[in-house]
Scaffold this active site. Sequence first.
Site, short mmCIF file in Angstrom:
data_model
loop_
_atom_site.label_atom_id
_atom_site.label_comp_id
_atom_site.label_asym_id
_atom_site.label_seq_id
_atom_site.Cartn_x
_atom_site.Cartn_y
_atom_site.Cartn_z
N MET A 118 0.48 -1.11 -0.23
CA MET A 118 -0.07 0.25 0.32
C MET A 118 1.40 1.93 0.36
O MET A 118 0.76 2.28 0.89
CB MET A 118 -1.10 0.32 0.99
N HIS A 123 8.97 -3.64 3.22
CA HIS A 123 8.52 -3.66 2.11
C HIS A 123 9.92 -4.25 1.25
O HIS A 123 10.23 -5.02 0.19
CB HIS A 123 8.56 -2.77 1.24
N GLY A 157 4.49 -10.35 4.53
CA GLY A 157 4.97 -10.38 4.71
C GLY A 157 4.88 -11.19 6.11
O GLY A 157 3.53 -10.94 6.79
P1 AMP Z 1 1.56 -2.91 3.96
O1 AMP Z 1 1.91 -1.94 2.67
O2 AMP Z 1 1.47 -2.87 5.16
O3 AMP Z 1 0.16 -3.70 2.58
O4 AMP Z 1 2.86 -4.88 3.33
C1 AMP Z 1 2.86 -5.00 2.17
C2 AMP Z 1 3.49 -5.61 2.06
O5 AMP Z 1 4.79 -5.78 3.49
C3 AMP Z 1 2.86 -6.63 2.77
O6 AMP Z 1 3.18 -8.33 2.97
C4 AMP Z 1 3.52 -6.79 4.65
O7 AMP Z 1 3.28 -7.81 5.61
C5 AMP Z 1 4.40 -6.40 5.06
N1 AMP Z 1 5.52 -5.94 5.68
C6 AMP Z 1 4.82 -5.02 6.60
N2 AMP Z 1 6.01 -4.34 7.61
C7 AMP Z 1 6.80 -5.17 7.15
C8 AMP Z 1 8.20 -5.89 8.05
N3 AMP Z 1 8.21 -4.88 8.83
N4 AMP Z 1 8.39 -6.92 7.85
C9 AMP Z 1 8.01 -7.75 6.67
N5 AMP Z 1 7.30 -7.65 6.09
C10 AMP Z 1 6.17 -6.17 6.32
#
Ligand code: AMP
Length: 292
Positions: free
Chosen positions: A30, A37, A147
């Site tokens: 997002m 990420h 993640g």
């Molecule tokens: P988001 O932009 O929050 O939807 O996250 C996109 C992807 O990045 C998802 O698969 C999350 O689980 C992963 N993600 C977000 N924060 C972390 C983190 N601290 N460590 C590993 N992966 C992450």
Amino acid sequence: MIRINTIKQMREKSKEFHQNGQSIGFVATMGYLHEGHLQLVNNARKENDIVVVSIFVNPLQFNQTSDLTSYPKDLERDAELLEAAGVDIVFHPTVEEMYPKQSVIQMSLLARQDVLCGASRPGHFEGVLKVLSKLFIIIQPTKTYFGLKDAQQVAVVDALIEDLNYDITLVPIPTERESDGLAMSSRNVRLSAAERKEAPNIYQALKAGQHFIQSNESWSRDQVIDHVKHRLQERVSAEIDYVDCLTYPDLLPLIKESDSIIIAVAVHYKEARLIDNLILNQSGEEIYRGEE
Ligand code: AMP
């Protein structure tokens, strides 16, 4: 790196890659990217010919309008980070492009959702299922990287891929943390200085739960939950949304001896809801471990 914002163009590119026999690694985000990420992107880069990253703040998965409208955005900075990480395509469609008319189909879960974030964010995982189904069909990835900070999401994507027979390999990636242990999150920028200072205690509370399991052979689920909750209440001013200990990835409360388990926490600070978890075997050893 190519930026694409139409489904038509994205489809054409994916088709071309597959015709050339190239594998596609896909990371759904997002935006407002951080090192967490980029870990997903780096893994995708290592294992595939082509890397596609989507940036789409999916309105369907937000159950609070204020969380959606205040979600941080910086497409130019994100694009620079992704270009430097060797990404081939950034797919950033508008909401109108993804949802041009009233939907006819809604997706729902029969399991893995009445607990943790599924319980406290009604409709969230339906929204996740819908957008990911669409992105998987548009992008046609060979492998997709998620993640474990969002461990319930990983469990749901695992079920989506298996139940609907997507020909995609799911690769779960360990949680990337700040040097003080706080799980990286796009929402961390919404913490006040004082909140940011105490927030690493969320991880410390999870570690206390892990330690409890390691030092008590006959631990029970309730004891672990109480132990973590107590630690949080002592050191964190945020309101506790949930603390739970369940099997992983089925997310059931009845833990048998052979099950992997998750200890998961969500708390509300004034402007940010934070989540974190540890996934352990029965002896309390972490199953997915990031680099320290
Ligand atoms: P988001 O932009 O929050 O939807 O996250 C996109 C992807 O990045 C998802 O698969 C999350 O689980 C992963 N993600 C977000 N924060 C972390 C983190 N601290 N460590 C590993 N992966 C992450």
